[in-house]
Design an enzyme around this catalytic site. Structure first.
Site, PDB file in Angstrom:
ATOM      1  N   TYR A  54       0.862  -1.182   0.000  1.00 21.55           N
ATOM      2  CA  TYR A  54       0.000   0.000   0.000  1.00 21.55           C
ATOM      3  C   TYR A  54       0.899   1.232   0.000  1.00 21.55           C
ATOM      4  O   TYR A  54       1.716   1.370   0.914  1.00 21.55           O
ATOM      5  CB  TYR A  54      -0.879   0.063   1.241  1.00 21.55           C
ATOM      6  CG  TYR A  54      -1.801  -1.087   1.512  1.00 21.55           C
ATOM      7  CD1 TYR A  54      -2.143  -2.015   0.527  1.00 21.55           C
ATOM      8  CD2 TYR A  54      -2.343  -1.260   2.795  1.00 21.55           C
ATOM      9  CE1 TYR A  54      -2.996  -3.060   0.815  1.00 21.55           C
ATOM     10  CE2 TYR A  54      -3.199  -2.310   3.074  1.00 21.55           C
ATOM     11  CZ  TYR A  54      -3.510  -3.212   2.089  1.00 21.55           C
ATOM     12  OH  TYR A  54      -4.361  -4.257   2.385  1.00 21.55           O
ATOM     13  N   SER A 226     -12.873  -5.587   3.643  1.00 21.89           N
ATOM     14  CA  SER A 226     -14.065  -5.232   2.861  1.00 21.89           C
ATOM     15  C   SER A 226     -15.350  -5.705   3.525  1.00 21.89           C
ATOM     16  O   SER A 226     -16.220  -6.291   2.866  1.00 21.89           O
ATOM     17  CB  SER A 226     -13.963  -5.793   1.442  1.00 21.89           C
ATOM     18  OG  SER A 226     -14.898  -5.171   0.576  1.00 21.89           O
ATOM     19  N   PRO A 227     -15.544  -5.445   4.823  1.00 22.13           N
ATOM     20  CA  PRO A 227     -16.761  -5.890   5.508  1.00 22.13           C
ATOM     21  C   PRO A 227     -18.013  -5.154   5.051  1.00 22.13           C
ATOM     22  O   PRO A 227     -19.126  -5.591   5.366  1.00 22.13           O
ATOM     23  CB  PRO A 227     -16.456  -5.612   6.980  1.00 22.13           C
ATOM     24  CG  PRO A 227     -15.513  -4.454   6.936  1.00 22.13           C
ATOM     25  CD  PRO A 227     -14.650  -4.690   5.731  1.00 22.13           C
ATOM     26  N   LEU A 228     -17.840  -4.056   4.319  1.00 28.23           N
ATOM     27  CA  LEU A 228     -18.994  -3.301   3.829  1.00 28.23           C
ATOM     28  C   LEU A 228     -19.180  -3.454   2.327  1.00 28.23           C
ATOM     29  O   LEU A 228     -19.840  -2.641   1.682  1.00 28.23           O
ATOM     30  CB  LEU A 228     -18.855  -1.820   4.201  1.00 28.23           C
ATOM     31  CG  LEU A 228     -18.871  -1.536   5.705  1.00 28.23           C
ATOM     32  CD1 LEU A 228     -18.613  -0.066   5.986  1.00 28.23           C
ATOM     33  CD2 LEU A 228     -20.200  -1.970   6.323  1.00 28.23           C
ATOM     34  N   GLY A 230     -17.180  -3.062  -0.250  1.00 35.21           N
ATOM     35  CA  GLY A 230     -16.700  -1.938  -1.060  1.00 35.21           C
ATOM     36  C   GLY A 230     -17.533  -0.681  -0.922  1.00 35.21           C
ATOM     37  O   GLY A 230     -17.486   0.200  -1.777  1.00 35.21           O
ATOM     38  N   GLY A 231     -18.310  -0.579   0.158  1.00 30.08           N
ATOM     39  CA  GLY A 231     -19.153   0.597   0.384  1.00 30.08           C
ATOM     40  C   GLY A 231     -20.606   0.377   0.019  1.00 30.08           C
ATOM     41  O   GLY A 231     -21.464   1.207   0.325  1.00 30.08           O
ATOM     42  N   LEU A 233     -22.738  -1.605   1.313  1.00 25.57           N
ATOM     43  CA  LEU A 233     -23.596  -1.791   2.481  1.00 25.57           C
ATOM     44  C   LEU A 233     -23.746  -0.527   3.326  1.00 25.57           C
ATOM     45  O   LEU A 233     -24.406  -0.555   4.366  1.00 25.57           O
ATOM     46  CB  LEU A 233     -23.043  -2.924   3.348  1.00 25.57           C
ATOM     47  CG  LEU A 233     -23.073  -4.311   2.693  1.00 25.57           C
ATOM     48  CD1 LEU A 233     -22.380  -5.343   3.572  1.00 25.57           C
ATOM     49  CD2 LEU A 233     -24.502  -4.735   2.396  1.00 25.57           C
ATOM     50  N   GLY A 235     -25.344   2.003   2.220  1.00 16.38           N
ATOM     51  CA  GLY A 235     -26.633   2.556   1.840  1.00 16.38           C
ATOM     52  C   GLY A 235     -26.550   3.795   0.975  1.00 16.38           C
ATOM     53  O   GLY A 235     -27.570   4.388   0.621  1.00 16.38           O
ATOM     54  N   LYS A 236     -25.311   4.183   0.604  1.00 17.43           N
ATOM     55  CA  LYS A 236     -25.184   5.409  -0.198  1.00 17.43           C
ATOM     56  C   LYS A 236     -25.564   5.196  -1.652  1.00 17.43           C
ATOM     57  O   LYS A 236     -25.810   6.158  -2.388  1.00 17.43           O
ATOM     58  CB  LYS A 236     -23.765   5.964  -0.104  1.00 17.43           C
ATOM     59  CG  LYS A 236     -22.674   5.078  -0.697  1.00 17.43           C
ATOM     60  CD  LYS A 236     -21.299   5.706  -0.471  1.00 17.43           C
ATOM     61  CE  LYS A 236     -20.175   4.812  -0.948  1.00 17.43           C
ATOM     62  NZ  LYS A 236     -18.848   5.405  -0.665  1.00 17.43           N
TER      63      LYS A 236
END
Length: 340
Positions: A54, A226-228, A230-231, A233, A235-236
């Site tokens: 990274y 990545s628990p969401l 990639g975003g 989850l 809600g956006k």
């Protein structure tokens, strides 16, 4: 008061939300990264996860920018002893050297003894520390015997450069192979695994059927990336509406937009609303209720995003809430019910 979670059977105790730093030097510059880490630390956060690669895709950048930023922050703040620093080894670093007109490629990746020892020394310099708390194999190296990899990790522990070792992106049989080898050869053993895992991850079923029981049985801590989704989850993203401004908007629209995934987001919102919570907080709270889970690793591009996600530790889900989320995201059961 936040309860810190033990990482598997190790002696490490982690804040239940880990801070990922892949975005440092990419979508978050150094000043922004400092603000994010300051806010995380102020909230009681102690688990910062990075990797030597990274950020490597910046033109002209040989890698290690995220580690350098984390290292400078810890030195500036004088809080190294309060932080559990996790980094990874395996990926390609640097590039090719030009030797009198001939391009020669030196080994700059993998899990060989040569590369692990060199990569660890380099990470220690970038992090400005004398030890790494959790050193992880970023993914499998099919070209190197597992005995060699674990022997090199063990040497680093013996030298005092590394406290614990873990792995990332290993299948169940690969992790079992490593645990068996450690036991048979008397080598250091992995205490954690960092898989991709979320309500939407394509590998979720395999993780829950194979890896999760293995981790429970052998005391392996789980710190998923990545628990969401990639975003997705958070809600956006709204069904049938224009994409919001996001570094991953195009990727999500092509990979994650489906009626099934939006149904999962709808279920999260239905649970979140009466709790006064956000869909992302509910998604993370659901994950923290899963067996062997220690600390999902989240990323944030600014302090506002981070503080919203840290609110997860205050969200309490009932058994009914958990069942609703699991039912909405159980695609195999949904297909079975539809076919019947």
């Amino acid at each position: 008061m936040t309860t810190y979670r033990r990482l598997g059977r190790s002696g490490l105790h982690l804040f239940p939300i880990g801070l990922g730093t892949m975005q440092f030097g990419w979508s978050a510059d150094e000043e922004t990264a400092y603000g994010i880490m300051d806010a995380y630390y102020a909230a009681g956060g102690n688990f910062i996860d990075t990797a030597d690669i990274y950020t490597t895709w910046t033109p002209g950048n040989p890698g290690g920018v995220s580690e350098e930023i984390v290292g400078r922050w810890m030195k500036d703040r004088g809080n190294r002893d309060d932080i559990v620093v996790a980094t990874k080894v395996r990926g390609a670093m640097g590039g090719m050297d030009n030797n009198q007109g001939r391009k020669t490629v030196h080994q700059r990746e993998g899990l060989s003894r040569r590369w692990i020892l060199k990569a660890c020394e380099d990470s220690l310099k970038r992090l400005q520390t004398d030890h790494i708390d959790l050193y992880q194999a970023h993914w499998v190296d099919n070209q190197t015997p597992i005995e060699e990899t674990l022997s090199a990790f063990s040497e680093l522990v013996q030298r005092g450069y590394v406290r614990y070792i873990g792995c990332s992106n290993y299948s169940a049989w690969r992790l079992m192979q490593a645990l068996w080898t450690s036991d048979r050869k008397g080598l250091e053993s992995y205490v954690s695994i960092q898989p991709e895992y979320s309500l939407l991850s394509p590998t979720r079923a395999n993780f829950e059927r194979e890896l999760m029981p293995l981790c429970v049985e052998y005391g392996i801590g789980v710190v998923p990336w990545s628990p969401l989704g990639g975003g997705m989850l958070t809600g956006k993203y709204k069904r049938g509406q224009p994409l919001p401004e996001s570094v991953r908007a195009d990727e999500n629209s092509s990979r994650r937009f489906s009626d099934q995934n939006f149904d999962v987001v709808d279920a999260l919102e239905a649970v979140a609303t009466p709790l006064g919570a956000k869909p992302a907080q509910v998604a993370l709270a659901w994950m923290l209720a899963q067996p062997a889970m220690t600390a999902p690793i989240i990323g944030a591009n600014n302090v506002t995003q981070l503080q919203e996600l840290l609110g997860t530790v205050e969200v309490k889900l009932s058994a009914d809430d958990l069942a609703k989320i699991s039912r909405a995201s159980d695609w195999e059961r949904a297909r079975t019910e539809l076919e019947s």
